[in-house]
Design a protein around this motif. Structure first.
Motif, PDB file in Angstrom:
ATOM      1  N   LEU A  38      42.486  40.985  50.814  1.00 35.80           N
ATOM      2  CA  LEU A  38      42.634  42.322  50.245  1.00 35.80           C
ATOM      3  C   LEU A  38      42.775  42.272  48.726  1.00 35.80           C
ATOM      4  N   LEU A  39      43.571  41.339  48.225  1.00 32.19           N
ATOM      5  CA  LEU A  39      43.758  41.242  46.776  1.00 32.19           C
ATOM      6  C   LEU A  39      42.461  40.849  46.073  1.00 32.19           C
ATOM      7  N   VAL A  40      41.708  39.935  46.681  1.00 27.33           N
ATOM      8  CA  VAL A  40      40.406  39.564  46.110  1.00 27.33           C
ATOM      9  C   VAL A  40      39.475  40.766  46.118  1.00 27.33           C
ATOM     10  N   ALA A  41      39.477  41.528  47.208  1.00 29.57           N
ATOM     11  CA  ALA A  41      38.618  42.712  47.310  1.00 29.57           C
ATOM     12  C   ALA A  41      38.977  43.749  46.252  1.00 29.57           C
ATOM     13  N   VAL A  42      40.270  43.959  46.038  1.00 24.80           N
ATOM     14  CA  VAL A  42      40.703  44.928  45.026  1.00 24.80           C
ATOM     15  C   VAL A  42      40.252  44.494  43.641  1.00 24.80           C
ATOM     16  N   ALA A  43      40.433  43.202  43.335  1.00 27.10           N
ATOM     17  CA  ALA A  43      40.053  42.696  42.010  1.00 27.10           C
ATOM     18  C   ALA A  43      38.556  42.863  41.762  1.00 27.10           C
ATOM     19  N   ILE A  44      37.744  42.506  42.757  1.00 25.73           N
ATOM     20  CA  ILE A  44      36.289  42.612  42.585  1.00 25.73           C
ATOM     21  C   ILE A  44      35.856  44.066  42.558  1.00 25.73           C
ATOM     22  N   SER A  45      36.476  44.921  43.369  1.00 27.03           N
ATOM     23  CA  SER A  45      36.118  46.347  43.384  1.00 27.03           C
ATOM     24  C   SER A  45      36.381  46.994  42.031  1.00 27.03           C
ATOM     25  N   VAL A  46      37.526  46.674  41.437  1.00 25.10           N
ATOM     26  CA  VAL A  46      37.837  47.213  40.107  1.00 25.10           C
ATOM     27  C   VAL A  46      36.815  46.721  39.084  1.00 25.10           C
ATOM     28  N   ALA A  47      36.444  45.443  39.174  1.00 27.77           N
ATOM     29  CA  ALA A  47      35.447  44.898  38.252  1.00 27.77           C
ATOM     30  C   ALA A  47      34.099  45.585  38.427  1.00 27.77           C
ATOM     31  N   LEU A  48      33.706  45.873  39.663  1.00 29.33           N
ATOM     32  CA  LEU A  48      32.433  46.559  39.916  1.00 29.33           C
ATOM     33  C   LEU A  48      32.458  47.987  39.378  1.00 29.33           C
ATOM     34  N   MET A  49      33.593  48.641  39.489  1.00 33.57           N
ATOM     35  CA  MET A  49      33.697  50.006  38.953  1.00 33.57           C
ATOM     36  C   MET A  49      33.582  49.998  37.430  1.00 33.57           C
ATOM     37  N   LEU A  50      34.189  48.995  36.803  1.00 35.86           N
ATOM     38  CA  LEU A  50      34.182  48.948  35.343  1.00 35.86           C
ATOM     39  C   LEU A  50      32.833  48.511  34.783  1.00 35.86           C
ATOM     40  N   THR A  51      32.140  47.616  35.485  1.00 32.38           N
ATOM     41  CA  THR A  51      30.888  47.071  34.954  1.00 32.38           C
ATOM     42  C   THR A  51      29.643  47.809  35.443  1.00 32.38           C
ATOM     43  N   LEU A  52      29.617  48.183  36.717  1.00 29.20           N
ATOM     44  CA  LEU A  52      28.426  48.824  37.287  1.00 29.20           C
ATOM     45  C   LEU A  52      28.642  50.302  37.599  1.00 29.20           C
ATOM     46  N   GLY A  53      29.863  50.772  37.471  1.00 29.11           N
ATOM     47  CA  GLY A  53      30.140  52.158  37.811  1.00 29.11           C
ATOM     48  C   GLY A  53      30.091  52.435  39.298  1.00 29.11           C
ATOM     49  N   LEU A  54      30.305  51.393  40.123  1.00 27.90           N
ATOM     50  CA  LEU A  54      30.247  51.536  41.574  1.00 27.90           C
ATOM     51  C   LEU A  54      31.601  52.006  42.114  1.00 27.90           C
ATOM     52  N   VAL A  55      31.668  53.258  42.476  1.00 29.40           N
ATOM     53  CA  VAL A  55      32.868  53.808  43.102  1.00 29.40           C
ATOM     54  C   VAL A  55      32.620  53.881  44.606  1.00 29.40           C
ATOM     55  N   PRO A  56      33.482  53.271  45.423  1.00 25.83           N
ATOM     56  CA  PRO A  56      33.255  53.284  46.876  1.00 25.83           C
ATOM     57  C   PRO A  56      33.047  54.690  47.414  1.00 25.83           C
ATOM     58  N   GLN A  57      31.971  54.870  48.188  1.00 22.07           N
ATOM     59  CA  GLN A  57      31.676  56.180  48.752  1.00 22.07           C
ATOM     60  C   GLN A  57      32.472  56.454  50.022  1.00 22.07           C
ATOM     61  N   HIS A  58      32.841  55.403  50.728  1.00 12.26           N
ATOM     62  CA  HIS A  58      33.628  55.549  51.954  1.00 12.26           C
ATOM     63  C   HIS A  58      34.777  54.541  51.894  1.00 12.26           C
ATOM     64  N   PRO A  59      35.814  54.840  51.102  1.00 14.35           N
ATOM     65  CA  PRO A  59      36.878  53.853  50.860  1.00 14.35           C
ATOM     66  C   PRO A  59      37.638  53.438  52.116  1.00 14.35           C
ATOM     67  N   LEU A  60      37.843  54.357  53.068  1.00 19.30           N
ATOM     68  CA  LEU A  60      38.577  53.987  54.278  1.00 19.30           C
ATOM     69  C   LEU A  60      37.783  52.998  55.127  1.00 19.30           C
ATOM     70  N   LEU A  61      36.485  53.230  55.249  1.00 19.82           N
ATOM     71  CA  LEU A  61      35.650  52.278  55.985  1.00 19.82           C
ATOM     72  C   LEU A  61      35.612  50.934  55.260  1.00 19.82           C
ATOM     73  N   LEU A  62      35.534  50.983  53.945  1.00 17.81           N
ATOM     74  CA  LEU A  62      35.549  49.746  53.159  1.00 17.81           C
ATOM     75  C   LEU A  62      36.826  48.963  53.434  1.00 17.81           C
ATOM     76  N   LEU A  63      37.960  49.648  53.436  1.00 17.78           N
ATOM     77  CA  LEU A  63      39.240  48.992  53.706  1.00 17.78           C
ATOM     78  C   LEU A  63      39.263  48.394  55.104  1.00 17.78           C
ATOM     79  N   CYS A  64      38.758  49.137  56.085  1.00 19.24           N
ATOM     80  CA  CYS A  64      38.744  48.639  57.468  1.00 19.24           C
ATOM     81  C   CYS A  64      37.923  47.366  57.585  1.00 19.24           C
ATOM     82  N   PHE A  65      36.749  47.352  56.984  1.00 19.63           N
ATOM     83  CA  PHE A  65      35.884  46.176  57.095  1.00 19.63           C
ATOM     84  C   PHE A  65      36.452  44.985  56.329  1.00 19.63           C
ATOM     85  N   VAL A  66      37.100  45.240  55.200  1.00 21.47           N
ATOM     86  CA  VAL A  66      37.716  44.140  54.456  1.00 21.47           C
ATOM     87  C   VAL A  66      38.848  43.521  55.273  1.00 21.47           C
TER      88      VAL A  66
END
Length: 269
Positions: free
Chosen positions: A131-159
């Motif tokens: 989970l911590l690795v996922a959070v770190a990479i997700s924040v980096a993707l938002m800052l660099t590529l502007g990728l905001v998760p479209q379905h955050p709950l599903l993302l959390l479940c799969f992680v």
């Protein structure tokens, strides 16, 4: 039974679960990677960034869109999940393997912890790291590529499911392996191919029929595909199907890990 004995057991257990022992084991597994965060959290972030940069430079400009999204955006969720599962596997497998080699696995086996409590305790560490690795990479993707998760709950479940699945495989590998060479072989010939050949860098629709069918029996494919849907909203398979397959896979490895702890396979002299 004396009052002192009853008091001691009452403080150790509540009902049928040894909550204090379970909490202690879980915290030990979490602190194992937190105290060396530069290796366990920062390094995966850098590795994921290098993967994304290299593929973007080498292939991105010529590849065009994949499933209606830019190639870089398509592979980013796959790299995220690949990094998560590799770290979840490393957390449980290394913990058990090092304890066996150093001869202190008995410190984990001797306390009044059931096989199920051992499984949950090790799972807690692997899932927390994932989970911590996922959070770190997700924040980096938002800052660099502007990728905001479209379905955050599903993302959390799969992680969580992905971290749990590879945590279970890590327990099985850690119990089975008796030398670091064996662990390296499991990592190189099983875990790494599962991560790389599960649609991380491509859509499985482009595969030949035989490889297409083989990929669809690989639980890691559904994990990566589910994370991709959670981040960018596109996937090769139905997210609900992925959740079902992933949950079954987690149940299977958890049961296998429980059996190994219950029997003391390669753990007890």
């Amino acid at each position: 039974m004396s009052a002192e004995t009853r008091y001691s057991q009452g403080t150790r257990r509540f009902g049928r679960v040894n909550w204090l022992g379970l909490y202690t084991l879980a915290m030990r597994e979490v602190m194992r990677f937190v105290v060396v965060w530069t290796q366990t959290l920062l390094a995966p972030l850098v590795t994921a960034g290098l993967f994304l940069l290299i593929f973007s430079i080498a292939i991105g400009p010529r590849r065009g869109d994949v499933m209606g999204v830019p190639f870089t955006h398509f592979i980013a969720p796959g790299i995220l999940m690949m990094t998560v599962i590799q770290n979840a596997f490393a957390n449980t497998s290394s913990s058990i393997m090092i304890s066996k080699v150093q001869g202190n696995i008995v410190d984990t086996l001797m306390p009044p912890l059931s096989a199920g409590e051992l499984v949950v305790g090790y799972f807690a560490g692997g899932i927390a790291r994932g989970l911590l690795v996922a959070v770190a990479i997700s924040v980096a993707l938002m800052l660099t590529l502007g990728l905001v998760p479209q379905h955050p709950l599903l993302l959390l479940c799969f992680v969580i499911l992905g971290s749990a699945f590879l945590s279970g495989l890590g327990i099985i590998a850690g119990v089975y392996a008796q030398k670091f060479d064996q662990m390296a072989a499991i990592t190189n010939f099983i875990v790494t191919p599962l991560a790389f050949l599960s649609g991380t860098f491509y859509s499985v629709e482009a595969l030949p029929p035989v490889l297409y069918e083989i990929t669809h029996i690989n639980p890691v494919f559904y994990l990566i595909d589910g994370v991709r849907y959670g981040v960018i909203g596109v996937s090769d398979s139905a997210p609900l199907l992925g959740l079902g397959v992933s949950a079954l896979a987690v149940s299977a490895v958890a049961f296998a890990a429980w059996v190994l702890f219950k029997q003391g396979y390669r753990l007890k002299a």
